[in-house]
Design a protein around this motif. Structure first.
Motif, PDB file in Angstrom:
ATOM      1  N   ALA A 106      50.906  32.193  29.580  1.00 39.37           N
ATOM      2  CA  ALA A 106      50.436  33.429  30.227  1.00 39.37           C
ATOM      3  C   ALA A 106      49.268  33.058  31.146  1.00 39.37           C
ATOM      4  O   ALA A 106      48.683  31.975  31.012  1.00 39.37           O
ATOM      5  N   PHE A 107      48.916  33.968  32.046  1.00 38.55           N
ATOM      6  CA  PHE A 107      47.895  33.622  33.044  1.00 38.55           C
ATOM      7  C   PHE A 107      46.528  33.380  32.422  1.00 38.55           C
ATOM      8  O   PHE A 107      45.639  32.812  33.051  1.00 38.55           O
ATOM      9  N   LYS A 108      46.346  33.813  31.174  1.00 35.07           N
ATOM     10  CA  LYS A 108      45.056  33.642  30.516  1.00 35.07           C
ATOM     11  C   LYS A 108      44.653  32.168  30.407  1.00 35.07           C
ATOM     12  O   LYS A 108      43.486  31.861  30.204  1.00 35.07           O
ATOM     13  N   ASP A 138      47.416  37.620  24.492  1.00 36.01           N
ATOM     14  CA  ASP A 138      47.515  36.352  25.201  1.00 36.01           C
ATOM     15  C   ASP A 138      46.202  35.594  25.325  1.00 36.01           C
ATOM     16  O   ASP A 138      46.172  34.364  25.267  1.00 36.01           O
ATOM     17  N   SER A 249      48.224  45.372  34.929  1.00 33.44           N
ATOM     18  CA  SER A 249      46.806  45.450  34.559  1.00 33.44           C
ATOM     19  C   SER A 249      46.571  46.151  33.237  1.00 33.44           C
ATOM     20  O   SER A 249      47.279  47.093  32.870  1.00 33.44           O
ATOM     21  N   LEU A 252      41.708  44.853  33.278  1.00 34.11           N
ATOM     22  CA  LEU A 252      41.305  44.761  34.676  1.00 34.11           C
ATOM     23  C   LEU A 252      40.605  43.469  35.080  1.00 34.11           C
ATOM     24  O   LEU A 252      40.004  43.404  36.152  1.00 34.11           O
ATOM     25  N   GLY A 253      40.703  42.437  34.268  1.00 34.57           N
ATOM     26  CA  GLY A 253      40.116  41.157  34.662  1.00 34.57           C
ATOM     27  C   GLY A 253      40.860  40.550  35.847  1.00 34.57           C
ATOM     28  O   GLY A 253      40.255  40.115  36.839  1.00 34.57           O
ATOM     29  N   ASN A 254      42.166  40.551  35.749  1.00 36.62           N
ATOM     30  CA  ASN A 254      42.983  39.966  36.801  1.00 36.62           C
ATOM     31  C   ASN A 254      42.816  40.748  38.112  1.00 36.62           C
ATOM     32  O   ASN A 254      42.682  40.164  39.189  1.00 36.62           O
ATOM     33  N   ALA A 302      50.201  43.608  26.066  1.00 32.51           N
ATOM     34  CA  ALA A 302      48.956  42.948  26.488  1.00 32.51           C
ATOM     35  C   ALA A 302      48.183  43.814  27.488  1.00 32.51           C
ATOM     36  O   ALA A 302      47.064  43.483  27.869  1.00 32.51           O
ATOM     37  N   MET A 303      48.811  44.920  27.902  1.00 34.95           N
ATOM     38  CA  MET A 303      48.133  45.867  28.806  1.00 34.95           C
ATOM     39  C   MET A 303      47.780  47.171  28.089  1.00 34.95           C
ATOM     40  O   MET A 303      47.423  48.151  28.737  1.00 34.95           O
ATOM     41  N   HIS A 356      55.378  42.921  31.038  1.00 35.54           N
ATOM     42  CA  HIS A 356      54.188  43.193  31.866  1.00 35.54           C
ATOM     43  C   HIS A 356      54.522  43.043  33.337  1.00 35.54           C
ATOM     44  O   HIS A 356      54.255  43.910  34.161  1.00 35.54           O
ATOM     45  N   THR A 382      52.690  37.628  34.997  1.00 37.09           N
ATOM     46  CA  THR A 382      51.564  37.282  34.138  1.00 37.09           C
ATOM     47  C   THR A 382      51.938  36.484  32.894  1.00 37.09           C
ATOM     48  O   THR A 382      51.091  35.795  32.341  1.00 37.09           O
ATOM     49  N   ALA A 383      53.180  36.598  32.407  1.00 31.80           N
ATOM     50  CA  ALA A 383      53.555  35.836  31.216  1.00 31.80           C
ATOM     51  C   ALA A 383      55.007  35.411  31.297  1.00 31.80           C
ATOM     52  O   ALA A 383      55.822  36.014  32.012  1.00 31.80           O
TER      53      ALA A 383
HETATM   54  C1  LIG Z   1      46.148  40.127  29.665  1.00 31.61           C
HETATM   55  C2  LIG Z   1      47.473  40.410  30.260  1.00 31.61           C
HETATM   56  C3  LIG Z   1      47.640  41.399  31.240  1.00 31.61           C
HETATM   57  C4  LIG Z   1      46.516  42.301  31.676  1.00 31.61           C
HETATM   58  O1  LIG Z   1      45.518  41.580  32.359  1.00 31.61           O
HETATM   59  P1  LIG Z   1      44.037  42.193  32.518  1.00 31.61           P
HETATM   60  O2  LIG Z   1      43.260  41.133  33.177  1.00 31.61           O
HETATM   61  O3  LIG Z   1      43.571  42.488  31.124  1.00 31.61           O
HETATM   62  O4  LIG Z   1      44.173  43.439  33.316  1.00 31.61           O
HETATM   63  C5  LIG Z   1      48.880  41.548  31.826  1.00 31.61           C
HETATM   64  N1  LIG Z   1      49.931  40.787  31.437  1.00 31.61           N
HETATM   65  C6  LIG Z   1      49.805  39.838  30.482  1.00 31.61           C
HETATM   66  C7  LIG Z   1      51.001  39.055  30.096  1.00 31.61           C
HETATM   67  C8  LIG Z   1      48.587  39.620  29.858  1.00 31.61           C
HETATM   68  O5  LIG Z   1      48.471  38.680  28.919  1.00 31.61           O
END
Ligand SMILES: *Cc1c(COP(=O)(O)O)cnc(C)c1O
Length: 433
Positions: A106-108, A138, A249, A252-254, A302-303, A356, A382-383
């Motif tokens: 995931a983007f985290k 995530d 989202s 809202l970090g991304n 995750a949202m 997501h 995002t994932a």
């Molecule tokens: C965390 C997450 C999001 C939401 O991202 P934010 O930065 O919290 O808005 C969306 N999709 C995935 C897969 C995530 O893990």
């Protein structure tokens, strides 16, 4: 470069200290005291993510003890691929920005690995530091992967029990060693509130030095700007057009990273937030008041955030609400549309979205249908869909291949403890009581 609190500009600390503290002492979030300005030509010849990241982040690290290590930090943190996949929907070209090729899919991983690479290069308290992380699924895995086995650091993960996918849960609980995972009897917002309370608890901090690795930490946010810079520059070079991003989202970090990237002068055009049935942001952007509330469970778990922390940073960025409402839009996509979009795009485009990413793809599909899809749209993916196979596989009628890194984690044994959703319960757990 120094950072200041969103609530009080006179609370000014070095970037290094902001990374260590996570949250400002007044409960505000740290933001850079000014934003550097760039033009695309500043990145001439830089064609990979670590190099773009280094150039973009260099002004923030100026005069910091970490400055000489920035190049190494970027190369260590961003050591996995990023992909900009060209797609066509009914004759409309668009791209998917795949941010899920890191160790936890995931983007985290971008923010967590960068923060870890910074923290291990910082002077630490002799007793070590405990990184607290509240996760909607995530973040916790990414932070655990980034810090696992690092000396002088331990990680405590809080996740909402029953509100993350089984594979996400496994990935949160499979570490052992310096990583502990707690299943909280509550929702993500409870976990986040517990972390904030612990960080603000001076007595607790004196006994056990704490930091955070949530997107409330500026060290997670800055590196996320790098992929928006990288993707927008690549499309700008190809087409001379700004890139318009649709971002799934929650907290809202991304989204905040994308808005910061545009504010720094990178070729980012429109910014659209795709939310799920958690309507706090879409309603606010539609002109209603800011009404944080309990989150509701959706397929895009995750949202599932009812009180997104990074709104405070977005409000700081635009100061007045009129400017804010011009800067971005936010639309909700409900579960039935998430399901339909996964099915339709698998059949018609040959891509498999995670739930997501499907929220963002759905908005793009709506504009194509209504003839309003002009622009250079980028769906932020995002994932990896394999993290949410219980949702995705029944819809598409086939198995989703596991990325090798994820397969490896799922083979490890998992272990976690239960925790009440209260700051007192976390305090007791941290003090070993
Ligand atoms: C965390 C997450 C999001 C939401 O991202 P934010 O930065 O919290 O808005 C969306 N999709 C995935 C897969 C995530 O893990």
């Amino acid at each position: 470069m120094d950072c200041v609190s969103t609530r009080d500009r006179s609370l000014r600390v070095s970037l290094g200290q902001a990374l260590r503290e996570g949250l400002a002492p007044d409960g505000g979030l740290y933001v850079p005291c000014e934003l550097p300005g760039f033009v695309p030509e500043d990145f001439a010849g830089l064609d990979n993510l670590p190099s773009v990241a280094e150039r973009l982040l260099q002004p923030f690290f100026e005069d910091e003890p970490l400055a000489p290590s920035l190049s190494e930090i970027c190369r260590e943190a961003f050591n996995f691929p990023i992909a900009l996949l060209p797609l066509q929907r009914k004759g409309h070209a668009f791209h998917a920005l795949e941010l899920f090729h890191g160790p936890t899919a995931a983007f985290k991983d971008f923010g967590a690995r960068f923060l870890a690479a910074c923290m291990v290069r910082q002077p630490q308290s002799p007793t070590g530091v405990t990184i607290l992380v509240a996760t909607s699924g995530d973040t916790g895995g990414a932070v655990a992967a980034a810090f696992h086995g690092r000396p002088g650091v331990s990680v405590v993960i809080l996740f909402p029990d029953g509100r993350v996918s089984p594979r996400q849960a496994h990935q949160l609980c499979c570490w052992g060693g310096n990583v502990a995972a707690y299943r909280v009897a509550g929702e993500f917002d409870d976990c986040q509130a517990m972390v904030k309370a612990a960080l603000g608890d001076r007595a607790l901090q004196a006994a056990r030095p704490l930091s955070s690795a949530n997107s409330i930490n500026i060290g997670r946010l800055l590196p996320q700007c790098a992929y928006y810079a990288f993707a927008s520059l690549q499309l700008w070079r190809e087409s001379g057009l700004k890139a318009d991003f649709i971002i799934p989202s929650g907290n809202l970090g991304n989204a905040c990273a994308c808005l910061l990237t545009r504010a720094m002068g990178l070729p980012v055009g429109r910014v659209v937030l795709a939310h799920n049935a958690n309507l706090t942001v879409p309603e606010f952007m539609a002109g209603e008041g800011w009404q944080p509330r309990a989150s509701v469970a959706t397929l895009a778990s995750a949202m599932d955030v009812g009180n997104p922390s990074n709104m405070e940073r977005i409000r700081w960025l635009y100061q007045d609400e009129h400017l804010l409402r011009q800067a971005l839009t936010a639309t909700a996509v409900l579960d039935p549309d998430i399901r339909r979009r996964i099915v339709a795009d698998h059949r018609e485009l040959g891509v498999t979205w995670c739930p997501h990413t499907a929220t963002a793809a759905e908005l793009h599909a709506r504009w194509v249908e209504s003839g309003t899809a002009d622009g250079q749209w980028v769906v932020v993916a995002t994932a990896h869909p394999a993290k949410f196979e219980q949702v995705v596989e029944p819809l598409i009628g086939e198995a989703v291949d596991l990325p090798p890194a994820l397969a490896e984690l799922l083979h490890r044994p998992a272990q976690s403890s239960r925790l009440d959703a209260s700051p007192a319960a976390l305090r007791a757990a941290l003090l070993g009581a």
